[in-house]
Design a protein around this motif. Structure first.
Motif: not given
Length: 449
Positions: A81, A115, A127-131, A138
């Protein structure tokens, strides 16, 4: 899969600091790292190198009964993250780890870069933090700051092995198209090229830093061993390595079995053995896979990737952090050759109900300790996954928290019923310390501690 390291408080006991300096195992080299000059690039970055021991992991390990025996082993630092780059009150940041490596007189640091936008195709736990739309974040907030730190003159003498976005491309093989495991999220990621662009950008930036050695993940035999999976995977790896300004020259090597449990070798049977007229690959557990273990698979993938245009000398590593499968359930020889499935199930060292099970596996043990050039074709055994870090919470649906079925001990995977996930109960969320699993890994270590 998965995954990540485990954080702990910044204030660490003196014992762990002392243990971390005395790096155990065959990866330990002699002599200090240089002060400023970039190291000459080498074919095998692990050769002769003193490898950094993460003091946060060492503290956790040493605090468990018997854990001091392995607390000095080198494990990868997971950057999963944006906040992990600078660190928090509870966990060291990248600069702190690199400074600690210099203080240890280490010569090699292992980092896991993990990430991507829509990481693991949007899996809820972890769950990753970036959509999927946040590729710009990123690049600008994750990859660029990491590269800026790694390129600082203070760290020029370190070799940095970077494991770039494990399991991402494998997801685009096994969870797309006509496969029963296909998901809309993975289809969307594949269609948009999110992973290809993100990995290509990371490779281009990391590969420009003289002391950085990028490695791409090739999953494990139980996910990609079949030809209709390994072929598409090698094509995706080439696409990723030649996207967003990258070239294959930025890929120093490949890593197999990242954060997974597949054994180096099944000692008592091969896929082409015949039992009562039936080849072993027809058994339910092997399921037509030409590979039953990791070392032959990793060597095979290296050959396929050389055929795609990667260097035939590309380094190959295997994560052995949790694939020991020792303890009382470990077979001591081949079973009597009666029923095919009974023969395989009684002879196999890997005790998972299904070879694809990946979350906090019951019965697993520490594998081979990190070592350099342990056998022909394998440049190192490494502990990419810090043992004791949870793969995901073992909760159940409907409890108001992110739910991952493969971490639920009572869930039966599709087409796997009545085989359960093999996940241990009582697991904390992804990346947090899981004492029960660590103690099991110690007890079932192979070779024994």
């Amino acid at each position: 899969m998965r995954r990540s390291g485990c954080g702990s408080a910044r204030v660490r006991p003196v014992l762990a600091v002392a243990v971390s300096v005395l790096v155990a195992g065959a990866l330990v080299g002699a002599g200090p790292a240089g002060a400023a000059d970039p190291p000459d690039r080498v074919d095998n970055p692990y050769a002769g190198a003193r490898v950094y021991v993460n003091p946060e992991w060492a503290d956790r390990a040493a605090a468990e009964p018997g854990g001091h025996v392995v607390a000095g082993q080198p494990t990868a630092v997971w950057l999963d993250r944006i906040a992990a780059i600078e660190g928090t009150d509870e966990a060291m940041g990248l600069r702190e780890h690199l400074d600690a490596a210099v203080a240890q007189r280490a010569e090699l640091v292992q980092l896991t870069i993990y990430n991507l936008p829509a990481r693991d195709c949007g899996r809820r736990a972890p769950q990753g933090e970036l959509s999927i739309e946040e590729i710009v974040r990123y690049r600008a907030e994750f990859i660029d700051p990491i590269v800026e730190i790694l390129a600082a003159p203070r760290y020029a003498s370190l070799r940095i092995v970077a494991f770039v976005e494990p399991n991402s491309l494998a997801n685009l093989v096994v969870n797309t198209g006509s496969r029963y495991t296909a998901t809309p999220a993975c289809e969307a990621v594949l269609a948009r090229g999110t992973y290809l662009y993100g990995i290509g950008y990371a490779l281009a930036r990391l590969g420009a830093v003289p002391g950085v050695y990028p490695y791409l993940d090739i999953s494990h035999h139980g996910e990609l061993g079949w030809p209709d999976n390994s072929g598409p995977m090698t094509a995706l790896l080439l696409q990723a390595a030649t996207t967003a300004g990258s070239t294959v020259a930025n890929v120093h090597g490949f890593v197999a079995n990242t954060a997974n449990y597949s054994v180096l070798r099944e000692e008592y049977f091969r896929a082409d053995d015949v039992v009562n007229g039936q080849p072993v690959h027809l058994s339910k557990w092997v399921d037509w896979n030409p590979f039953v273990d990791e070392v032959p698979y990793a060597r095979h993938m290296r050959e396929l990737l050389a055929g795609r245009g990667f260097s035939p000398e590309a380094s190959v590593l295997v994560d052995t952090s949790r694939n020991g499968w020792g303890g009382p359930a470990r077979p001591t020889g081949p079973a009597t050759r009666h029923d095919l499935n009974q023969y395989v199930d009684s002879s196999r060292i890997d005790r998972r109900a299904l070879v694809g099970n990946w979350c906090n596996q019951a019965g697993s043990g520490l594998g081979q300790r990190p070592a350099t050039e342990p056998e022909p074709g394998i440049d190192a055994y490494v502990w990419v996954k810090p043992p004791g870090g949870s793969d995901g919470a073992s909760g159940q649906p409907g409890l108001g928290q992110p739910y991952e079925p493969m971490c639920d001990p009572y869930y039966n995977p599709p087409r796997g019923s009545p085989y359960p996930t093999g996940a241990l109960p009582g697991a904390p969320p992804f990346g947090e310390w899981f004492p029960a699993h660590f103690r099991q890994l110690l007890a079932n270590a192979w070779p024994p501690l």
